[in-house]
Design a protein around this motif. Sequence first.
Motif, PDB file in Angstrom:
ATOM      1  N   ARG A 126      78.292  45.428  39.036  1.00 44.49           N
ATOM      2  CA  ARG A 126      78.160  45.873  40.416  1.00 44.49           C
ATOM      3  C   ARG A 126      76.880  46.675  40.613  1.00 44.49           C
ATOM      4  O   ARG A 126      76.586  47.619  39.867  1.00 44.49           O
ATOM      5  CB  ARG A 126      79.372  46.710  40.825  1.00 44.49           C
ATOM      6  N   VAL A 127      76.127  46.329  41.640  1.00 41.65           N
ATOM      7  CA  VAL A 127      74.915  47.041  42.028  1.00 41.65           C
ATOM      8  C   VAL A 127      74.991  47.288  43.531  1.00 41.65           C
ATOM      9  O   VAL A 127      75.206  46.352  44.305  1.00 41.65           O
ATOM     10  CB  VAL A 127      73.644  46.225  41.691  1.00 41.65           C
ATOM     11  N   THR A 128      74.820  48.533  43.939  1.00 41.98           N
ATOM     12  CA  THR A 128      74.825  48.888  45.358  1.00 41.98           C
ATOM     13  C   THR A 128      73.512  49.567  45.715  1.00 41.98           C
ATOM     14  O   THR A 128      72.750  49.988  44.837  1.00 41.98           O
ATOM     15  CB  THR A 128      75.984  49.854  45.681  1.00 41.98           C
ATOM     16  N   LYS A 129      73.258  49.684  46.994  1.00 43.00           N
ATOM     17  CA  LYS A 129      72.047  50.392  47.420  1.00 43.00           C
ATOM     18  C   LYS A 129      72.069  51.830  46.925  1.00 43.00           C
ATOM     19  O   LYS A 129      71.030  52.394  46.560  1.00 43.00           O
ATOM     20  CB  LYS A 129      71.929  50.344  48.937  1.00 43.00           C
ATOM     21  N   GLU A 130      73.261  52.427  46.919  1.00 35.81           N
ATOM     22  CA  GLU A 130      73.388  53.812  46.464  1.00 35.81           C
ATOM     23  C   GLU A 130      73.110  53.932  44.972  1.00 35.81           C
ATOM     24  O   GLU A 130      72.409  54.855  44.523  1.00 35.81           O
ATOM     25  CB  GLU A 130      74.788  54.348  46.784  1.00 35.81           C
ATOM     26  N   SER A 131      73.621  52.977  44.178  1.00 37.31           N
ATOM     27  CA  SER A 131      73.435  53.065  42.727  1.00 37.31           C
ATOM     28  C   SER A 131      71.981  52.839  42.330  1.00 37.31           C
ATOM     29  O   SER A 131      71.497  53.428  41.364  1.00 37.31           O
ATOM     30  CB  SER A 131      74.336  52.058  42.011  1.00 37.31           C
ATOM     31  N   THR A 132      71.257  52.017  43.101  1.00 34.15           N
ATOM     32  CA  THR A 132      69.847  51.781  42.765  1.00 34.15           C
ATOM     33  C   THR A 132      69.006  53.032  42.990  1.00 34.15           C
ATOM     34  O   THR A 132      67.939  53.190  42.388  1.00 34.15           O
ATOM     35  CB  THR A 132      69.265  50.621  43.593  1.00 34.15           C
ATOM     36  N   GLN A 133      69.477  53.933  43.851  1.00 36.47           N
ATOM     37  CA  GLN A 133      68.737  55.162  44.113  1.00 36.47           C
ATOM     38  C   GLN A 133      68.914  56.197  43.005  1.00 36.47           C
ATOM     39  O   GLN A 133      68.211  57.216  42.984  1.00 36.47           O
ATOM     40  CB  GLN A 133      69.188  55.752  45.457  1.00 36.47           C
ATOM     41  N   SER A 134      69.841  55.921  42.088  1.00 32.80           N
ATOM     42  CA  SER A 134      70.076  56.841  40.968  1.00 32.80           C
ATOM     43  C   SER A 134      69.646  56.234  39.636  1.00 32.80           C
ATOM     44  O   SER A 134      69.981  56.761  38.578  1.00 32.80           O
ATOM     45  CB  SER A 134      71.564  57.218  40.902  1.00 32.80           C
ATOM     46  N   ARG A 135      68.910  55.147  39.696  1.00 34.62           N
ATOM     47  CA  ARG A 135      68.483  54.500  38.459  1.00 34.62           C
ATOM     48  C   ARG A 135      67.511  55.394  37.676  1.00 34.62           C
ATOM     49  O   ARG A 135      66.663  56.073  38.266  1.00 34.62           O
ATOM     50  CB  ARG A 135      67.807  53.160  38.764  1.00 34.62           C
ATOM     51  N   VAL A 136      67.653  55.355  36.359  1.00 37.00           N
ATOM     52  CA  VAL A 136      66.799  56.175  35.511  1.00 37.00           C
ATOM     53  C   VAL A 136      66.516  55.409  34.231  1.00 37.00           C
ATOM     54  O   VAL A 136      67.367  54.659  33.735  1.00 37.00           O
ATOM     55  CB  VAL A 136      67.462  57.550  35.230  1.00 37.00           C
ATOM     56  N   ALA A 137      65.298  55.554  33.714  1.00 41.16           N
ATOM     57  CA  ALA A 137      64.885  54.838  32.506  1.00 41.16           C
ATOM     58  C   ALA A 137      64.141  55.793  31.581  1.00 41.16           C
ATOM     59  O   ALA A 137      63.510  56.756  32.025  1.00 41.16           O
ATOM     60  CB  ALA A 137      64.000  53.647  32.860  1.00 41.16           C
ATOM     61  N   LEU A 138      64.195  55.485  30.284  1.00 44.09           N
ATOM     62  CA  LEU A 138      63.492  56.261  29.267  1.00 44.09           C
ATOM     63  C   LEU A 138      62.362  55.420  28.700  1.00 44.09           C
ATOM     64  O   LEU A 138      62.584  54.279  28.283  1.00 44.09           O
ATOM     65  CB  LEU A 138      64.457  56.664  28.147  1.00 44.09           C
ATOM     66  N   LEU A 139      61.151  55.969  28.702  1.00 46.11           N
ATOM     67  CA  LEU A 139      59.973  55.254  28.205  1.00 46.11           C
ATOM     68  C   LEU A 139      59.260  56.132  27.177  1.00 46.11           C
ATOM     69  O   LEU A 139      58.776  57.218  27.510  1.00 46.11           O
ATOM     70  CB  LEU A 139      59.034  54.914  29.364  1.00 46.11           C
ATOM     71  N   ILE A 140      59.191  55.660  25.938  1.00 45.78           N
ATOM     72  CA  ILE A 140      58.536  56.393  24.852  1.00 45.78           C
ATOM     73  C   ILE A 140      57.444  55.505  24.265  1.00 45.78           C
ATOM     74  O   ILE A 140      57.716  54.379  23.839  1.00 45.78           O
ATOM     75  CB  ILE A 140      59.538  56.789  23.754  1.00 45.78           C
ATOM     76  N   LEU A 169      61.264  48.615  40.065  1.00 46.06           N
ATOM     77  CA  LEU A 169      62.667  48.201  40.022  1.00 46.06           C
ATOM     78  C   LEU A 169      63.611  49.313  40.473  1.00 46.06           C
ATOM     79  O   LEU A 169      64.825  49.120  40.520  1.00 46.06           O
ATOM     80  CB  LEU A 169      63.042  47.771  38.596  1.00 46.06           C
ATOM     81  N   GLY A 170      63.046  50.479  40.799  1.00 47.36           N
ATOM     82  CA  GLY A 170      63.855  51.568  41.337  1.00 47.36           C
ATOM     83  C   GLY A 170      64.274  52.608  40.328  1.00 47.36           C
ATOM     84  O   GLY A 170      65.096  53.481  40.650  1.00 47.36           O
ATOM     85  N   TYR A 171      63.714  52.565  39.125  1.00 47.15           N
ATOM     86  CA  TYR A 171      64.098  53.521  38.084  1.00 47.15           C
ATOM     87  C   TYR A 171      63.192  54.739  38.089  1.00 47.15           C
ATOM     88  O   TYR A 171      61.957  54.613  38.138  1.00 47.15           O
ATOM     89  CB  TYR A 171      64.047  52.865  36.701  1.00 47.15           C
ATOM     90  N   GLN A 172      63.794  55.910  38.047  1.00 48.96           N
ATOM     91  CA  GLN A 172      63.039  57.123  37.744  1.00 48.96           C
ATOM     92  C   GLN A 172      62.715  57.084  36.251  1.00 48.96           C
ATOM     93  O   GLN A 172      63.609  56.931  35.425  1.00 48.96           O
ATOM     94  CB  GLN A 172      63.862  58.372  38.062  1.00 48.96           C
ATOM     95  N   VAL A 173      61.449  57.201  35.907  1.00 49.87           N
ATOM     96  CA  VAL A 173      61.032  57.028  34.516  1.00 49.87           C
ATOM     97  C   VAL A 173      60.862  58.380  33.842  1.00 49.87           C
ATOM     98  O   VAL A 173      60.035  59.203  34.261  1.00 49.87           O
ATOM     99  CB  VAL A 173      59.721  56.230  34.423  1.00 49.87           C
ATOM    100  N   LEU A 387      69.131  42.599  38.586  1.00 47.57           N
ATOM    101  CA  LEU A 387      68.456  43.841  38.973  1.00 47.57           C
ATOM    102  C   LEU A 387      68.348  44.006  40.485  1.00 47.57           C
ATOM    103  O   LEU A 387      68.183  45.113  40.975  1.00 47.57           O
ATOM    104  CB  LEU A 387      67.061  43.881  38.331  1.00 47.57           C
ATOM    105  N   PHE A 388      68.420  42.894  41.231  1.00 49.01           N
ATOM    106  CA  PHE A 388      68.351  42.926  42.693  1.00 49.01           C
ATOM    107  C   PHE A 388      67.204  43.803  43.202  1.00 49.01           C
ATOM    108  O   PHE A 388      67.429  44.771  43.936  1.00 49.01           O
ATOM    109  CB  PHE A 388      69.674  43.407  43.280  1.00 49.01           C
ATOM    110  N   PRO A 389      65.976  43.504  42.813  1.00 46.88           N
ATOM    111  CA  PRO A 389      64.862  44.355  43.252  1.00 46.88           C
ATOM    112  C   PRO A 389      64.691  44.351  44.763  1.00 46.88           C
ATOM    113  O   PRO A 389      64.791  43.323  45.416  1.00 46.88           O
ATOM    114  CB  PRO A 389      63.645  43.698  42.574  1.00 46.88           C
TER     115      PRO A 389
END
Length: 391
Positions: A126-140, A169-173, A387-389
């Motif tokens: 499940r992907v919603t507009k609300e959940s995409t606003q809380s996306r977060v990713a880790l980049l090292i 894609l909507g992720y806070q990095v 991912l529904f970009p």
Amino acid sequence: MAEKLKAVRTDFVAKVSATVIEQLLDNLLDDHVLNSGEQEAIIEAQNTKAKRARTLIDTVRTKGDDASWKMITHISKRDQMLFKELGLTAEPPKATFELERQWSNTLIPCKKNFWNSKDDAKKIYRVTKESTQSRVALLITNIKFKDERYNRHGAEADERNMESLLRDLGYQVVKYRDCTGKEIDKAVINFSEHPKLKDTDSVFVVIMSHGKLGSVLGVNWNEAQKEDEEDVFAIDNIFKHLASVNCSALLDKPKIIIIQACRGVDKGSVAIRDDAKAVMCANTQQPGPSTSGDDGNIVEDGYQFVHKEKDFLALLSCTPDTVSYRHPENGAFCIQYIVDALNTYACEKDIEELFRMVMQRFETLPFVTIKQMPTKDRCTLTRRFYLFPGI
């Protein structure tokens, strides 16, 4: 498509200009439809425009529908009047449409009707507009090492391109650079406690460094270190820190892991390699769950039992014991291909299919001795993850 060229052969030979023939020869050489020998043979051996045109169209159509469609496409771009007079259409063969689509430099958003059509909780995460606003990713990204001989030239491009893709894609990095093995471990632990995880629909963890089988190398690594003192981070720790017990906020949510690093050594390479040394690595075995119990004798005692590890998908840049290749300016091939695939097809493909497309590109690397094959690993996705970009 080959039949279309055959049908217009006479008119093409009569009407095509010498300039357009030269342009088509260049285009078809760039597309690898013609090799340089064939191009030179058409130019040098055929002393009239008609003979060159005849040899060109016959050479291409004998190579099949894909080659013929490429020529038709180039005719439409080089001479629209000729294209119309020949009665050609630029619609590609359905079977080859995906292979022929140009890779996009920017993220293509998905269409609303596509998103609506995938509203099936049993088959789709499940992907919603609300959940995409809380996306977060880790980049090292490890670029500069204590021993400068191991500096990863070109990795700046990987970091820049991957960060841009994730943000699009909507992720806070959450970004780290030039970490030791212990610092990488701490970064993953801190990420597992990120406050956005409870509301996100998914996470990405991307780690790029030198590596060996089972581990990525910290920036203080050197070949003189004893095995028990090596500056390394065990890849398995990602799965431990983000699994159900240690990170309940990600329960039932896709966790996508990308590791750009060698997993061994292959000598005689001409491209820069993401390994630091020929080194053997023992497997990092983790204790498994006890199998002595019997579910039939278990009674309710206030506990909720969940899968120890689920909803992961890892893409490692190469197979075990082999190297990953990196261009000293453009960055790693695998990262370039991941960015291309997600920019172009995340609007309509799920993550497993996107990774498969990356792997397919490595089947046709334009090199003789350089071979690399990314590997999907520890896939426990139970549903399709889109991912529904741009929704």
